[in-house]
Design a protein around this motif. Sequence first.
Motif, PDB file in Angstrom:
ATOM      1  N   ARG A 139      28.312  43.866  43.851  1.00 16.64           N
ATOM      2  CA  ARG A 139      28.945  43.252  42.405  1.00 16.64           C
ATOM      3  C   ARG A 139      29.816  42.058  42.702  1.00 16.64           C
ATOM      4  O   ARG A 139      29.886  41.403  42.002  1.00 16.64           O
ATOM      5  CB  ARG A 139      29.653  44.354  41.799  1.00 16.64           C
ATOM      6  N   LEU A 140      30.185  41.985  43.930  1.00 15.86           N
ATOM      7  CA  LEU A 140      31.149  40.958  44.635  1.00 15.86           C
ATOM      8  C   LEU A 140      30.539  40.317  45.753  1.00 15.86           C
ATOM      9  O   LEU A 140      30.039  41.093  46.546  1.00 15.86           O
ATOM     10  CB  LEU A 140      32.636  41.390  44.716  1.00 15.86           C
ATOM     11  N   ASP A 141      30.761  39.006  45.966  1.00 19.80           N
ATOM     12  CA  ASP A 141      30.324  38.461  47.274  1.00 19.80           C
ATOM     13  C   ASP A 141      31.317  38.361  48.317  1.00 19.80           C
ATOM     14  O   ASP A 141      31.341  38.307  49.306  1.00 19.80           O
ATOM     15  CB  ASP A 141      29.656  37.109  47.151  1.00 19.80           C
TER      16      ASP A 141
ATOM     17  N   GLN B 279      30.784  35.304  43.523  1.00 22.52           N
ATOM     18  CA  GLN B 279      31.782  36.113  42.866  1.00 22.52           C
ATOM     19  C   GLN B 279      32.790  36.659  43.560  1.00 22.52           C
ATOM     20  O   GLN B 279      32.435  37.491  44.726  1.00 22.52           O
ATOM     21  CB  GLN B 279      30.798  37.359  42.159  1.00 22.52           C
ATOM     22  N   VAL B 280      33.971  36.205  43.343  1.00 26.86           N
ATOM     23  CA  VAL B 280      35.175  36.495  44.176  1.00 26.86           C
ATOM     24  C   VAL B 280      36.084  37.700  43.416  1.00 26.86           C
ATOM     25  O   VAL B 280      36.489  37.472  42.549  1.00 26.86           O
ATOM     26  CB  VAL B 280      35.917  35.240  44.560  1.00 26.86           C
ATOM     27  N   GLY B 281      36.333  38.423  44.341  1.00 30.02           N
ATOM     28  CA  GLY B 281      37.451  39.404  44.101  1.00 30.02           C
ATOM     29  C   GLY B 281      38.792  39.173  44.766  1.00 30.02           C
ATOM     30  O   GLY B 281      38.791  38.874  45.905  1.00 30.02           O
ATOM     31  N   VAL B 282      39.915  39.312  43.905  1.00 28.71           N
ATOM     32  CA  VAL B 282      41.223  38.706  44.378  1.00 28.71           C
ATOM     33  C   VAL B 282      42.056  40.001  44.247  1.00 28.71           C
ATOM     34  O   VAL B 282      42.371  40.611  43.101  1.00 28.71           O
ATOM     35  CB  VAL B 282      41.897  37.660  43.482  1.00 28.71           C
ATOM     36  N   GLY B 283      42.658  40.358  45.306  1.00 28.74           N
ATOM     37  CA  GLY B 283      43.796  41.519  45.323  1.00 28.74           C
ATOM     38  C   GLY B 283      44.993  41.214  44.344  1.00 28.74           C
ATOM     39  O   GLY B 283      45.383  40.241  44.464  1.00 28.74           O
TER      40      GLY B 283
END
Length: 306
Positions: free
Chosen positions: A143-145, A98-102
Motif C-alpha cells: 500500500r506504500l512504496d 506513495q510515501v509513509g512518514v514516521g
Amino acid sequence: MSLDFSYRHLYYFWVVAREGGISRAAARLGMAVQTVSAQVHELERELGHALLRPAGRGVALTEAGEEAMRQADLIFQLGEQLPERVRGAATTPVRRLQVGVGDGLPKMVVWRLLQPVLDEPDLRLKVVEQPVDDLLADLALHRLDLVLVDRAPAPHPGLRLRTRLLGVSPVAWYAAPALLAAAQDDFPRSLARVPVLLPLPPATMRVQIDPWFERAGVRPRIVGEFEDSALLKTFGARGMGVFPAAEWVEDELLARYGVCRVGDCAGVDEPFHAICAERSVPHPLVARLVPPRPGATARRAPGPRA
C-alpha cells in the motif's frame, strides 16, 4: 439482483423521467413504447416501489422515483464523463509514489530526503504520517512504496523489507529571540534555568539527549514534551522554551520560525532511514532514492505489534 440487468433498466427509467413520458423516451431511444414500458416496470418490480405515476399525457415521479432519479443522475452523469476521463488518463502519464512518514520525523527533512525525485515529470506524490508499525504493515502489503523513519527497525523474519540509512544530521539547540541571551549565558548549564522543550521518547533524538544532559551534569527544566516535531518547533518559536532540532534544516528553521541558534548538542545526531519492500520489479523512483548495494542482502524489518 443482476447489476448489468438493473443498470440497463435504470437507464431506461432515467431517460423516461428526463423526457417526461414513455413515448418521448421510446422515440429518443429508438425502441418500441411497449419495450421501454416493460423495462421500467421490471425495475419497479426489482426495487419494490412504483417510480412513475400518470400525469396528463406523460408521467411524473413518485417520492421513490424522485430518489431513484437523484441517484440515476449521479450514476449516468459520471458515466458520461467516463470516456473523457479514460482518454485523459491514457494520454497523460502519471508516476505515482506513495510515501509513509514516521510520526515525529521533521517535516522539513522529509522534503529534503524526497528532493531527488520531486522534479520527476508527471509525479503524483502521496504522503501519509502514521505510527511506524502501521507504516511497515502497509509497506509489506504494497500500500506504500517507501517509508521514512528516524530509527532503523529491528530485523523480523516475517517481512521482506530493505532498510537504508539516507543520512545523519548533527543536532543543535535553538530558541526564540526573547530566550536567546539567557540560553547562551553559560550554555549548556543554562538549560537548567531556562525552559526546555523536548521530543517524547522513543524518538531517536530524545534517547540520545537524555544521556547528553547527564554527561553535561545538567538537570534540564523541561516544560514541554512533544510527539510531533512540527509542534515542538512551533511552541519553541513562540518562546515557550529552548528546543533541539536537526542542523540539516537550520536555514529553513531560522527563516520560517524566526528562531536563533543557541549552541551545539555535541555527540547527538539524528539519523534518517528509508525502508522499502523487496520486489521483483522495483519501483523506479524508490530505486533512485534507495539504490540497492551491489551484492547486498535484504534486511528484514518488523511487522505491526500484536
